[in-house]
Enzyme design. Structure first.
Site, mmCIF file in Angstrom:
data_model
loop_
_atom_site.group_PDB
_atom_site.id
_atom_site.type_symbol
_atom_site.label_atom_id
_atom_site.label_comp_id
_atom_site.label_asym_id
_atom_site.label_seq_id
_atom_site.Cartn_x
_atom_site.Cartn_y
_atom_site.Cartn_z
ATOM 1 C CE LYS A 60 34.200 -7.248 4.866
ATOM 2 N NZ LYS A 60 35.004 -8.532 4.767
ATOM 3 C CE1 TYR A 88 29.516 -8.384 3.002
ATOM 4 C CE2 TYR A 88 31.023 -9.535 4.453
ATOM 5 C CZ TYR A 88 30.769 -8.889 3.268
ATOM 6 O OH TYR A 88 31.775 -8.745 2.339
#
Ligand code: NAD
Length: 368
Positions: A138, A224
């Protein structure tokens, strides 16, 4: 191997009815189920920096369905060091020039891209073209359009693509998914979440260069918080409004420092979030019609803690990376889409793209 990790994994499996999805299927179980031949799948790490060396390689010493079979590095001294430390044969060591030759190597089933963000697209596509399944770290890419190219390339090559979203395998975050998506405490009405740390690293690092990182705290840490809101609700946001704050313009010349946003979801819940390279944040707080739950710290590798109506969740911390990689190896073996496929990475990048548009326009921006 940390003894605590083993103990908590065992407890987790014993506890586990609500989290059955997090269980890894061991080669022995697969063999018993008639799935053969059973061998650990080989993973090659591309990029042996902080995350590859500090987290993924150690986690690959604990995995049951896959192992560290190869490495790709531009630094010959690292190749030598890793080869000795992890017993990696010379024939499984590549550099960025000869990387495509990995196509001919049957020891490597999965390529794990752990490079600066701007390099994710190229190496994901090259790995898929070389016939390898791919895990990409990510944030998936610099923007959602690049994510779509990566998804299309993997589909074309008939290879599975997954994003390194370890928290989808983390018990407290999985509990937030269950509580929120199944309305266990009534419908969710409010979510507040934030993630960040105080950046004290190299002022010349790739993380602070827009061309390499795409952005700052939002891309690296905010992702996140964005996905936590999405997986707590099990819905996709439709619009966003964002503002930002910069207290260290010399350090964060090219990338965002602290960003605040509000997300509009179809259910009308009030959802706020924030990200930072200058604040230590890491929480998810959720209010529902009949109560509340929270996770804090929420997004780290360890020490995650959660409460439901003020009472402890009593869930273990596990090796998230080992669970994530074992699950993907099982997906590859069974030819099954990962719970965190490329499309999941694209959804987060659509939100991030819209946040950057809102920072420019000062207005609400549609997502997607
Ligand atoms: P890092 O800087 O520690 O390592 C980057 C690696 O890429 C190094 O081995 C470096 O040599 C290599 N590299 C190749 N070309 C490079 C170039 N042009 N410039 C800079 N480095 C180059 O970074 P990291 O913290 O390991 O992050 C790598 C990826 O992992 C990023 O996408 C990051 O977001 C992700 N990450 C994920 C988590 C997680 O919890 N899932 C945690 C940390 C990092």
């Amino acid at each position: 191997m940390k003894p605590g990790v083993n103990t908590s994994r065992r407890d987790f499996i014993r506890n586990g009815s609500i989290m059955a999805g997090a269980l890894v299927i061991s080669p022995a179980l697969l063999a018993a189920a008639g799935a053969s031949p059973v061998k650990k799948l080989g993973i090659a790490l591309v990029g042996l920096g902080g995350y590859g060396g500090g987290q993924l390689a150690p986690a690959l010493q604990q995995t049951q369905n896959c192992y560290l079979a190869g490495i790709v590095t531009g630094t010959p001294s690292k190749a030598e060091e890793w080869s000795k430390k992890y017993n990696i044969p010379q024939k499984n060591i590549y550099n960025y020039q000869n990387f495509d030759e990995i196509a001919k190597n049957p020891d490597i089933d999965i390529v794990y891209v752990v490079l600066p963000v701007s390099m994710h697209k190229e190496y994901t596509i090259r790995a898929a073209r070389a016939g390898k399944h791919v895990i990409c770290e990510k944030p998936m890419a610099l923007n959602a359009a690049d994510c779509r190219e990566m998804i299309a390339a993997c589909k074309k090559a008939n290879r599975l693509l997954s994003i390194g979203y370890r928290l989808h395998f983390e018990p407290h975050n999985m509990e937030a998914m269950r509580l929120g998506q199944k309305n266990v405490l009534g419908k969710v009405t409010v979510i507040d979440t934030g993630n960040g740390f105080v950046y004290t690293g190299d002022p010349n690092a790739w993380r602070l260069k827009k061309a390499l990182a795409g952005g700052g705290g939002l891309m690296d840490m905010g992702i996140y918080a964005i996905q936590a809101a999405r997986y707590t609700l099990g819905q996709e946001p439709i619009a966003v409004k964002a503002t930002q704050e910069k207290t260290k313009p010399e350090l964060f010349k090219e990338v965002d420092e602290t960003v605040f946003w509000e997300l509009k979801f179809p259910g009308g819940q009030k959802v706020t979030g924030k990200s930072s390279y200058n604040n230590n944040w890491g929480y998810l707080r959720v209010t529902t019609e009949k109560g509340k739950f929270d996770i804090e710290p929420a997004y780290g590798y360890d020490g995650i803690d959660g409460h439901i109506n003020g009472k402890p969740m009593n869930l273990p911390n596990i090796n998230q990376q080992a669970a994530q990689m074992d699950d993907f190896a099982t997906c590859v073996r069974l030819n099954k889409t990962s719970r965190v496929p490329g499309e999941e990475g694209e959804k987060d990048m659509k939100v991030i793209d819209a946040i950057y548009r809102s920072l420019d326009s000062g207005k609400w921006e549609k997502i997607g």
